[in-house]
Design an enzyme around this catalytic site. Structure first.
Site: not given
Ligand SMILES: Cc1ncc(COP(=O)(O)O)c(C=O)c1O
Length: 429
Positions: A144, A239, A267
């Site tokens: 994702y 990523d 994050k």
């Protein structure tokens, strides 16, 4: 457990917010039941509006490496807020932040701050396209990268066919440029490259996938990707929105010793505020406006509060490198405890862990890609989730999410979690 206030709030929320939540997984859809509304967090614990408390392992889906409300982040925010919330003009903290990131992650020569992981990945792919003059890119099934249109694509059954949009609203045009390969399978990548010679701008991958449960890419696979990208002039993007500053100071790339061309962050880099970032080789990053022609912008990018919280988090990491040994040993305690429980119960569920990212799959098959991950019994996970919740342990409300351990989790927390794991499995199996 009394959850009447949460229930009432959820009924009210559904009238005004689609599905009652501002991000889908929060709605408990895959485990059933109503979500809990959280009033506050402290260390390893969260407290809901009905007064229930939980040892929790979501950590706001990754940012809370040090648990909720660590004093050094709160103090940094209190001090920054006095000067104003946003200027839309450069501040010195943005320079400090960019310098600190380049010190912590050696592959980053330049970095641009954005407001979310989605913005980071979307912009990194745009940079790669601008740099190579090519349009297609490869992503992996089960990874994702946020919700930009061109990431919401799933391959048809043949890996060489064009992608089909996973969500209504994503156009066929977007799907046509997204090629899907199989995680940990270099031949699936080679086939796509052979079929699309000199058309592929980038390969983007979670070097430790955290969105199909936790699945580690093998070192051999990642070095083959690096080699292919060099040979074919393709930009390799790691990523590390989830793994950045979580699995090691320098992210997953530090552990595997492979240098991507670009890296995306989110994050932890925001210390709990909405932040993302992307960076890497200077020659690619110089393509970004206003240094170069690839447009990328943001009203609140580099926002002083977000930078203060993020800088405090990253500085704490730089000053306390032993954080990762601590997280590794806490992760190992949990893993060993769960393994021991499974042995007593005669089950061989797959347990994948990289440092403080952990996942127990309800399948006895080893999990190393999307196809093996989805052999998990998600209905049983739902029962496990609710059993753990009733015993005071708050896990992600979906099988294919990671358990995030923080430095705030005490040995007592871990022991309670291991005991609840045993009791829950004994009750549901
Ligand atoms: C690996 C990865 N990339 C990108 C994203 C998107 O980040 P955000 O939700 O901040 O847009 C996520 C979010 O979970 C992620 O795990």
């Amino acid at each position: 457990m009394d959850t009447s206030k949460s229930h009432k709030l959820f009924e009210e929320a559904k009238k005004f917010i689609p599905g009652g939540v501002n991000s889908p997984v929060r709605a408990f859809k895959s485990v059933g039941g109503d979500p809990l509304f959280i009033a506050r967090g402290e260390g390893s614990k969260i407290y809901d509006v009905d007064g229930n408390s939980f040892i929790e392992y979501i950590g706001s889906w990754g940012p809370h490496l040090f648990g909720h409300n660590p004093s050094f982040i709160i103090e940094a925010l209190e001090s920054a807020i006095k000067n104003g919330t946003s200027f839309g003009a450069p501040t010195s903290l943005e320079v400090e932040m960019a310098k600190l990131i380049t010190e912590l992650v050696p592959s980053i020569e330049m970095v641009r701050m954005v407001n979310s992981g989605t913005e980071a990945t979307m912009s990194a792919v745009r940079a790669a396209r601008g740099f190579t003059g090519r349009e297609k890119f490869i992503k992996f099934e089960g990874c994702y990268h946020g919700h930009a249109d061109f990431f919401l694509i799933k391959a048809g059954s043949g890996a060489l066919t064009l992608g089909i949009p996973t969500s209504p609203g994503v156009t066929k045009g977007n799907a046509a440029d997204t090629l899907i390969a199989d995680y940990n399978d270099i031949n699936s990548v080679k086939k796509l490259i052979d079929a699309n010679k000199k058309e592929i701008a980038a390969i983007i991958i979670e070097p430790v996938a955290g969105n199909m449960g936790v699945v580690k890419a093998s070192n051999e696979f990642l070095s083959s990707l690096r080699k292919i990208c060099d040979e074919e002039n393709i930009v390799l993007i790691f990523d590390e929105v989830m793994t950045g500053f979580r699995v090691a100071k320098g992210g997953a790339q530090e552990i595997v010793g492979i240098t991507p061309d670009l890296t995306t962050f989110g994050k932890i880099i925001g210390g709990g505020l909405p932040v993302g970032g992307f960076g890497g080789k200077k020659e690619i990053m110089q393509m970004i406006a206003p240094a170069g022609p690839v447009y990328q912008a943001g009203t609140l990018s580099g926002n002083p509060l977000a930078m203060a919280a993020g800088y405090a988090a990253l500085k704490h990491i730089q000053d306390n490198p032993a954080v990762y040994n601590e997280l590794e040993s806490k992760g190992k305690i949990l893993e060993d405890g769960f393994k021991n429980n499974l042995k007593k119960l005669g089950k061989k569920f797959a347990l994948n862990r990289v440092g403080s990212m952990f996942c127990m799959f309800f399948t006895e098959q080893p999990v190393n890609d999307f196809k093996t991950a989805i052999t998990s019994d998600t209905e049983l996970y739902g029962k496990y989730f609710h059993g753990m919740l009733e015993r005071g342990i708050y896990l992600a409300p979906a099988q294919f999410e990671a358990v995030f351990i923080s430095t705030a989790h005490s040995n007592d927390d871990l022991e309670k979690t291991i005991a609840a794991h045993y009791e829950t499995l004994k009750a549901i199996l």
